[in-house]
Design an enzyme around this catalytic site. Structure first.
Site, mmCIF file in Angstrom:
data_model
loop_
_atom_site.group_PDB
_atom_site.id
_atom_site.type_symbol
_atom_site.label_atom_id
_atom_site.label_comp_id
_atom_site.label_asym_id
_atom_site.label_seq_id
_atom_site.Cartn_x
_atom_site.Cartn_y
_atom_site.Cartn_z
ATOM 1 N N THR A 149 -80.970 -63.666 26.293
ATOM 2 C CA THR A 149 -81.430 -63.426 27.663
ATOM 3 C C THR A 149 -80.839 -62.127 28.216
ATOM 4 O OG1 THR A 149 -81.080 -64.230 29.928
ATOM 5 C CG2 THR A 149 -79.546 -65.020 28.315
ATOM 6 N N ASP A 150 -81.557 -61.521 29.161
ATOM 7 C CA ASP A 150 -81.012 -60.323 29.825
ATOM 8 C C ASP A 150 -79.791 -60.665 30.685
ATOM 9 O OD1 ASP A 150 -82.343 -61.704 31.857
ATOM 10 O OD2 ASP A 150 -83.408 -59.952 32.634
ATOM 11 N N GLU A 151 -79.585 -61.975 30.947
ATOM 12 C CA GLU A 151 -78.472 -62.355 31.833
ATOM 13 C C GLU A 151 -77.108 -62.042 31.210
ATOM 14 O OE1 GLU A 151 -78.980 -66.000 34.041
ATOM 15 O OE2 GLU A 151 -81.138 -65.918 33.780
ATOM 16 N N TYR A 193 -73.529 -70.148 32.000
ATOM 17 C CA TYR A 193 -74.709 -70.086 31.126
ATOM 18 C C TYR A 193 -74.757 -68.754 30.396
ATOM 19 C CZ TYR A 193 -79.525 -68.821 29.934
ATOM 20 O OH TYR A 193 -80.632 -68.348 29.276
ATOM 21 N N LYS A 217 -74.326 -67.725 26.359
ATOM 22 C CA LYS A 217 -75.355 -66.996 25.586
ATOM 23 C C LYS A 217 -74.749 -65.711 25.000
ATOM 24 C CE LYS A 217 -79.229 -67.813 25.205
ATOM 25 N NZ LYS A 217 -79.972 -68.639 24.205
HETATM 26 P P1 NAD Z 1 -85.530 -75.121 28.197
HETATM 27 O O1 NAD Z 1 -84.312 -75.629 28.893
HETATM 28 O O2 NAD Z 1 -86.865 -75.341 28.816
HETATM 29 O O3 NAD Z 1 -85.576 -75.726 26.726
HETATM 30 C C1 NAD Z 1 -84.441 -75.853 25.914
HETATM 31 C C2 NAD Z 1 -84.783 -76.812 24.772
HETATM 32 O O4 NAD Z 1 -83.631 -76.905 23.912
HETATM 33 C C3 NAD Z 1 -85.099 -78.242 25.239
HETATM 34 O O5 NAD Z 1 -86.246 -78.731 24.566
HETATM 35 C C4 NAD Z 1 -83.852 -79.027 24.838
HETATM 36 O O6 NAD Z 1 -84.127 -80.396 24.534
HETATM 37 C C5 NAD Z 1 -83.382 -78.268 23.607
HETATM 38 N N1 NAD Z 1 -81.951 -78.444 23.340
HETATM 39 C C6 NAD Z 1 -80.936 -78.346 24.233
HETATM 40 N N2 NAD Z 1 -79.761 -78.585 23.619
HETATM 41 C C7 NAD Z 1 -80.044 -78.814 22.292
HETATM 42 C C8 NAD Z 1 -79.256 -79.099 21.157
HETATM 43 N N3 NAD Z 1 -77.929 -79.218 21.255
HETATM 44 N N4 NAD Z 1 -79.873 -79.261 19.967
HETATM 45 C C9 NAD Z 1 -81.235 -79.160 19.853
HETATM 46 N N5 NAD Z 1 -82.022 -78.913 20.913
HETATM 47 C C10 NAD Z 1 -81.445 -78.732 22.117
HETATM 48 O O7 NAD Z 1 -85.250 -73.563 27.962
HETATM 49 P P2 NAD Z 1 -86.268 -72.347 27.920
HETATM 50 O O8 NAD Z 1 -86.439 -71.810 29.275
HETATM 51 O O9 NAD Z 1 -87.452 -72.707 27.113
HETATM 52 O O10 NAD Z 1 -85.395 -71.299 27.108
HETATM 53 C C11 NAD Z 1 -85.425 -71.262 25.683
HETATM 54 C C12 NAD Z 1 -84.470 -70.179 25.195
HETATM 55 O O11 NAD Z 1 -84.849 -68.917 25.729
HETATM 56 C C13 NAD Z 1 -83.024 -70.404 25.613
HETATM 57 O O12 NAD Z 1 -82.199 -70.041 24.529
HETATM 58 C C14 NAD Z 1 -82.831 -69.468 26.783
HETATM 59 O O13 NAD Z 1 -81.486 -69.035 26.873
HETATM 60 C C15 NAD Z 1 -83.752 -68.327 26.395
HETATM 61 N N6 NAD Z 1 -84.327 -67.559 27.518
HETATM 62 C C16 NAD Z 1 -84.979 -68.201 28.533
HETATM 63 C C17 NAD Z 1 -85.550 -67.439 29.549
HETATM 64 C C18 NAD Z 1 -86.310 -68.109 30.676
HETATM 65 O O14 NAD Z 1 -86.713 -67.422 31.624
HETATM 66 N N7 NAD Z 1 -86.587 -69.407 30.633
HETATM 67 C C19 NAD Z 1 -85.460 -66.054 29.534
HETATM 68 C C20 NAD Z 1 -84.793 -65.435 28.462
HETATM 69 C C21 NAD Z 1 -84.239 -66.207 27.474
HETATM 70 P P1 TYD Z 2 -83.890 -69.522 38.083
HETATM 71 O O1 TYD Z 2 -85.313 -69.901 37.928
HETATM 72 O O2 TYD Z 2 -82.854 -70.598 38.096
HETATM 73 O O3 TYD Z 2 -83.589 -68.428 36.961
HETATM 74 P P2 TYD Z 2 -82.254 -67.508 36.746
HETATM 75 O O4 TYD Z 2 -81.193 -67.909 37.675
HETATM 76 O O5 TYD Z 2 -81.897 -67.787 35.322
HETATM 77 O O6 TYD Z 2 -82.726 -66.110 36.976
HETATM 78 O O7 TYD Z 2 -83.745 -68.702 39.423
HETATM 79 C C1 TYD Z 2 -84.499 -67.527 39.656
HETATM 80 C C2 TYD Z 2 -84.072 -66.943 40.986
HETATM 81 O O8 TYD Z 2 -84.466 -67.851 42.018
HETATM 82 C C3 TYD Z 2 -82.568 -66.776 41.132
HETATM 83 O O9 TYD Z 2 -82.293 -65.613 41.881
HETATM 84 C C4 TYD Z 2 -82.145 -68.021 41.905
HETATM 85 C C5 TYD Z 2 -83.335 -68.306 42.795
HETATM 86 N N1 TYD Z 2 -83.575 -69.715 43.133
HETATM 87 C C6 TYD Z 2 -83.743 -70.086 44.454
HETATM 88 O O10 TYD Z 2 -83.702 -69.255 45.377
HETATM 89 N N2 TYD Z 2 -83.970 -71.401 44.733
HETATM 90 C C7 TYD Z 2 -84.031 -72.366 43.762
HETATM 91 O O11 TYD Z 2 -84.213 -73.568 44.086
HETATM 92 C C8 TYD Z 2 -83.859 -71.958 42.400
HETATM 93 C C9 TYD Z 2 -83.904 -72.985 41.286
HETATM 94 C C10 TYD Z 2 -83.646 -70.627 42.135
#
Ligand code: NAD
Ligand code: TYD
Length: 337
Positions: free
Chosen positions: A126-128, A151, A155
């Protein structure tokens, strides 16, 4: 036949990626390994469950014995590791499971994949991990890691382990760092799906702080296409940033959702800010654009319209999550087999 192990395939991005890969590569076998935490939902994959090239394994990426048995009994060619605890707010409430899954889980996968040998290991990061930006500038692959939440720290820890396996063992790993995703099957605890679901149910929309934090949003299918490029053409040892040059203030997204749904702005409620809240993320994705010829296809206008329409048309999916009923699906669907 090429076999790809996809971990976390029952989550938001993972389920979109499993579906994308099965549609695009009919000669690939897709193994989806997922622990089915609260964020894992097999209902997101109900439409492809009977695909003969797809199989599901329930388990924990940090469970060494289990992971070794998976690699021993399947000829795995490549791994895409999505499995993670992914929600910043939950990491503030309790960081331990983030270290267990994101750090130890990744290291367990790396060891098993190294022992049996794989062509490619894609670590979905992630970019975070780069921390927070001021009003200007972009994250590049050379930006120093400075994670601010448990988090993002977990990562970043995983990324450093992946890097070390390449440097020390020549292990063929690649890291992707994507900005915020949005689209279908996004768990309704994250900003966009939470706001759509609350608006549809006429519930308050909780905006943290002043609502002026900026995220760089990418439609999930564009992320899937980028990971596909990295899986097939990414260079071992490299990091690829992924993003769509689409910066949005939280409050603007919330207002847009209300407008699109014909709901009043009076639903917006400003609440206490998230501790350590990163102010701005913005990705420079020129490396993947030039080296791997990737470009996003959706604009925010088209992507958010599709996303809102999906949540409107798939109420049972998110309502069953909000009621907790979705967690019974696994028992019904798999345990009796
Ligand atoms: P999500 O929380 O929707 O899904 C995570 C999945 O991983 C779930 O199905 C969960 O059951 C599974 N999981 C959790 N712990 C586990 C374990 N110990 N063993 C096996 N499975 C396990 O997450 P997401 O938003 O789909 O993100 C997926 C990946 O992409 C993550 O690694 C996250 O850091 C990365 N990512 C997400 C975003 C975003 O905007 N959502 C952006 C950049 C990177
Ligand atoms: P989120 O979807 O949790 O993603 P991330 O924190 O990983 O970027 O949040 C996106 C943005 O929205 C972040 O600046 C936090 C804000 N946010 C709210 O303002 N209210 C909410 O209820 C949530 C879940 C997030």
């Amino acid at each position: 036949m090429t076999t790809i192990l996809i971990t976390g395939g029952a989550g938001f991005i993972g389920s979109n990626f499993v579906r994308y890969m099965l549609a695009l590569y009919p000669a690939y076998k897709i193994l989806n390994l997922d622990k089915l935490t609260y964020a894992g939902n097999l209902e997101s994959l109900a439409d492809i469950d009977s695909n003969p090239n797809y199989s599901f394994l329930k388990g924990d990426i940090a469970d060494r014995t289990f992971i070794e048995s998976v690699f021993a009994s399947n000829a795995i060619d490549s791994v895409v590791n999505f499995a993670a605890e992914s929600h910043v707010d939950r990491s503030i409430l309790g960081a331990r499971v983030f270290v267990e899954t994101n750090v130890l889980g990744t290291q367990t996968l790396l060891d098993a994949a190294k022992a049996t040998g794989v062509e490619k290991f894609v670590q979905v990061s992630t970019d975070e991990v780069y921390g927070s930006l001021g009003a200007t500038g972009y994250f590049t692959e050379a930006t120093p890691l400075a994670p601010n939440s448990p988090y993002s720290a977990s990562k970043a820890g995983a990324d450093l382990l992946v890097r070390s396996y390449f440097e020390t063992f020549g292990f063929p790993a690649v890291i992707t760092r994507c900005s915020n995703n949005y689209g279908p099957y996004h768990f309704p605890e994250k900003l966009i799906p939470l706001m759509i679901a609350n608006a549809l149910e006429d519930k308050p929309l909780p905006v943290y702080g002043d609502g002026l934090n900026v995220r760089d949003w990418l439609y999930v299918e564009d992320h899937c296409r980028a990971i596909d490029k990295v899986l097939h053409h990414g260079k071992a040892g490299e990091v690829y940033n992924i993003g769509g040059r689409n910066e949005q203030k939280n409050i603007d997204i919330v207002r847009l959702i209300l407008r699109e749904l014909g709901k009043p702005e009076s639903l917006i409620t400003f609440v206490k800010d998230r501790p350590g809240h990163d102010r701005r993320y913005a990705i420079d994705a020129s490396k993947i654009q030039h080296d791997l010829n990737w470009q996003p296809t959706e604009t925010f206008e088209t992507g958010i319209a599709k996303t809102i329409a999906w949540y409107v048309n798939n109420r049972p999916w998110w309502q069953r999550i909000r009621s907790g009923d979705y967690q019974k699906y696994y028992e019904l669907q798999y345990e009796k087999r």
